[in-house]
Design a protein around this motif. Structure first.
Motif, short mmCIF file in Angstrom:
data_model
loop_
_atom_site.label_atom_id
_atom_site.label_comp_id
_atom_site.label_asym_id
_atom_site.label_seq_id
_atom_site.Cartn_x
_atom_site.Cartn_y
_atom_site.Cartn_z
N LEU A 55 -100.74 -18.93 19.78
CA LEU A 55 -101.79 -19.57 20.56
C LEU A 55 -101.44 -21.04 20.81
O LEU A 55 -100.94 -21.72 19.92
CB LEU A 55 -103.13 -19.50 19.83
N VAL A 56 -101.72 -21.50 22.02
CA VAL A 56 -101.47 -22.90 22.37
C VAL A 56 -102.67 -23.44 23.15
O VAL A 56 -103.54 -22.68 23.57
CB VAL A 56 -100.20 -23.07 23.22
N VAL A 57 -102.67 -24.75 23.32
CA VAL A 57 -103.65 -25.41 24.18
C VAL A 57 -102.90 -26.25 25.20
O VAL A 57 -101.72 -26.54 25.03
CB VAL A 57 -104.61 -26.31 23.36
N ASP A 58 -103.58 -26.63 26.24
CA ASP A 58 -102.97 -27.52 27.24
C ASP A 58 -102.82 -28.92 26.65
O ASP A 58 -103.62 -29.35 25.82
CB ASP A 58 -103.83 -27.57 28.50
N GLY A 59 -101.81 -29.64 27.12
CA GLY A 59 -101.64 -31.02 26.68
C GLY A 59 -100.19 -31.43 26.62
O GLY A 59 -99.29 -30.66 26.98
N ASP A 60 -99.96 -32.67 26.17
CA ASP A 60 -98.60 -33.19 26.08
C ASP A 60 -98.04 -32.97 24.67
O ASP A 60 -98.64 -32.25 23.86
CB ASP A 60 -98.56 -34.67 26.47
N LYS A 61 -96.92 -33.60 24.37
CA LYS A 61 -96.23 -33.35 23.10
C LYS A 61 -97.00 -33.88 21.89
O LYS A 61 -96.63 -33.60 20.75
CB LYS A 61 -94.84 -33.96 23.13
N HIS A 62 -98.08 -34.62 22.14
CA HIS A 62 -98.89 -35.15 21.04
C HIS A 62 -100.16 -34.33 20.81
O HIS A 62 -100.93 -34.62 19.89
CB HIS A 62 -99.29 -36.60 21.32
N THR A 63 -100.37 -33.29 21.62
CA THR A 63 -101.64 -32.56 21.60
C THR A 63 -101.60 -31.41 20.60
O THR A 63 -100.76 -30.50 20.70
CB THR A 63 -101.97 -32.01 23.00
N VAL A 64 -102.51 -31.43 19.65
CA VAL A 64 -102.69 -30.33 18.69
C VAL A 64 -104.18 -30.18 18.42
O VAL A 64 -104.86 -31.18 18.13
CB VAL A 64 -101.95 -30.60 17.36
N PRO A 99 -111.10 -24.05 24.45
CA PRO A 99 -110.41 -23.30 25.50
C PRO A 99 -110.17 -21.85 25.07
O PRO A 99 -109.84 -21.59 23.90
CB PRO A 99 -109.10 -24.05 25.67
N ALA A 100 -110.35 -20.92 25.99
CA ALA A 100 -110.12 -19.50 25.69
C ALA A 100 -108.66 -19.29 25.27
O ALA A 100 -107.78 -20.09 25.61
CB ALA A 100 -110.45 -18.66 26.91
N PRO A 101 -108.39 -18.22 24.52
CA PRO A 101 -107.04 -18.00 24.00
C PRO A 101 -105.96 -17.99 25.08
O PRO A 101 -106.04 -17.26 26.07
CB PRO A 101 -107.16 -16.62 23.33
N LYS A 102 -104.99 -18.85 24.86
CA LYS A 102 -103.82 -18.95 25.72
C LYS A 102 -102.59 -18.86 24.82
O LYS A 102 -102.54 -19.50 23.77
CB LYS A 102 -103.81 -20.27 26.48
N ARG A 103 -101.62 -18.06 25.20
CA ARG A 103 -100.48 -17.80 24.34
C ARG A 103 -99.19 -18.22 25.03
O ARG A 103 -99.05 -18.07 26.25
CB ARG A 103 -100.43 -16.32 23.94
N ALA A 104 -98.28 -18.74 24.23
CA ALA A 104 -96.98 -19.16 24.75
C ALA A 104 -95.88 -18.48 23.96
O ALA A 104 -96.02 -18.14 22.78
CB ALA A 104 -96.83 -20.68 24.66
N VAL A 105 -94.73 -18.31 24.63
CA VAL A 105 -93.53 -17.77 23.99
C VAL A 105 -92.46 -18.86 24.01
O VAL A 105 -92.11 -19.38 25.09
CB VAL A 105 -93.01 -16.52 24.74
N ILE A 106 -91.98 -19.22 22.84
CA ILE A 106 -90.93 -20.23 22.69
C ILE A 106 -89.69 -19.54 22.18
O ILE A 106 -89.74 -18.75 21.23
CB ILE A 106 -91.34 -21.33 21.69
N VAL A 107 -88.56 -19.82 22.80
CA VAL A 107 -87.28 -19.27 22.36
C VAL A 107 -86.38 -20.43 21.95
O VAL A 107 -86.35 -21.48 22.62
CB VAL A 107 -86.60 -18.45 23.49
N ALA A 108 -85.68 -20.27 20.82
CA ALA A 108 -84.86 -21.36 20.29
C ALA A 108 -83.67 -20.78 19.54
O ALA A 108 -83.68 -19.63 19.11
CB ALA A 108 -85.68 -22.27 19.39
N THR A 109 -82.66 -21.61 19.34
CA THR A 109 -81.45 -21.21 18.63
C THR A 109 -81.29 -22.07 17.39
O THR A 109 -81.49 -23.29 17.43
CB THR A 109 -80.21 -21.41 19.53
N LYS A 110 -80.91 -21.43 16.27
CA LYS A 110 -80.67 -22.19 15.06
C LYS A 110 -79.34 -22.92 15.15
O LYS A 110 -78.30 -22.31 15.37
CB LYS A 110 -80.66 -21.27 13.83
N ALA A 111 -79.38 -24.23 15.01
CA ALA A 111 -78.17 -25.04 15.13
C ALA A 111 -77.25 -24.82 13.93
O ALA A 111 -77.71 -24.49 12.84
CB ALA A 111 -78.55 -26.51 15.23
#
Length: 322
Positions: free
Chosen positions: A226-235, A310-322
């Motif tokens: 689950l995520v919310v709208d906003g910038d990199k400081h928004t939680v 805000p109603a439930p909004k979902r995001a998918v993040i993909v990343a690689t382990k360095a």
């Protein structure tokens, strides 16, 4: 239990073998502890499921095992009655010999959003953290991994997974009823999925680190939350309830989540999908008759939860382990 001995055998002589230093004792202890009051009954019901021979299997476009023509009417009613003893079914759907388990979530929709953005699963060791009943694990299996292992401490999910595996006893797919906090730092999985877990954790950064500790260098993380709208400081730190759920803690923006992953040492971090959960994707059915999303949204404004968030909004993040 036979379920677990098959898992032990599956990881011998693989990069996952160090897990055998802790897992058998953990599961032996788990087997002796007081379980859910229904667990022994569920196991007895599992044993009553009839043996079938599926004429077809589709894990590529669905989780379909067998056709209606494989069984007679009595057997279909028998299987349906037994599977309904394992309600509520939340993640799916499944189709077993023409029996449509219409789960609360259309998890196939989520899978179709995730699939285009991940590295091929062929011949990979895959871990699904918080796997639920295992729906996504079966879809992963359709892409020919070396093996796929799900972990989730919820006993009903273990039973539901074993019910499906009864009809397709593939040796490459396994479920362990443990939490990731009980796993050693294997650093051995090629791909780690975590879908719908992060917001249930009081310490989100520790949880992401635990996911990272299961990946080999260069391994891929798929994190859905689950995520919310906003910038990199928004939680958003949820109060007592969010959409009537008590166990929700941190809802970051996608940008903030990307920053967290980069700070923890992941590379090539990107948000590949954002999606507001619809009333068609999460709803009550005859296989999950409890309240669902429609009951948790503001009746006059479904863009908000009944608490005003805000109603439930979902995001998918993909990343690689360095």
């Amino acid at each position: 239990m036979k379920w677990f001995s098959e898992l032990y055998e599956a990881i011998i002589d693989t990069p996952l073998e160090p897990w055998l230093e802790t897992l058998p004792s953990q599961l032996a202890s788990w087997s002796k502890t007081a379980k859910h009051g229904e667990f022994d009954k569920w196991c007895r019901l599992l044993a009553k499921l009839p043996q079938t021979q599926p004429s077809k299997v589709d894990l590529d476009t669905s989780v379909t095992i067998g056709s209606e023509q494989d069984i007679d009417t009595y057997t279909k009613k028998q299987i349906t009655g037994l599977l309904k003893q394992f309600m509520p079914w939340r993640k799916g759907p499944f189709n077993l010999h023409g029996i449509h388990i219409d789960t609360e979530w259309r998890s196939d929709w989520k899978w179709e959003r995730v699939l285009p953005h991940i590295t091929s699963l062929k011949d990979r060791n895959v871990l699904d953290v918080g796997c639920g009943s295992g729906y996504h694990m079966w879809r992963m299996l359709g892409h020919q991994p070396q093996r796929v292992i799900g972990i989730d401490p919820t006993q009903l999910f273990l039973i539901q997974f074993q019910a499906i595996k009864h009809f397709l006893p593939d040796p490459r797919i396994h479920f362990a009823p443990v939490g990731i906090e009980h796993m050693p730092q294997l650093k051995a999985f090629d791909t780690v999925f975590s879908m719908g877990v992060l917001y249930h954790r009081k310490d989100a950064l520790t949880f992401i680190t635990q996911l990272k500790d299961q990946l080999r260098t260069g391994g891929e993380l798929i994190l859905e939350t689950l995520v919310v709208d906003g910038d990199k400081h928004t939680v958003l730190l949820a109060p007592e309830r969010y959409a009537q759920m008590r166990n929700v803690w941190f809802l970051p923006s996608s940008s903030a989540l990307i920053c967290w992953l980069e700070r923890l040492g992941f590379k090539n971090v990107r948000c590949v999908d954002e999606n507001v959960t619809s009333l068609e994707e999460q709803r009550a059915t005859e296989w999950m008759t409890n309240q669902s999303l429609v009951d948790f949204l503001d009746k006059s404004d479904t863009s908000k939860t009944i608490e005003g968030f805000p109603a439930p909004k979902r995001a998918v993040i993909v990343a690689t382990k360095a």
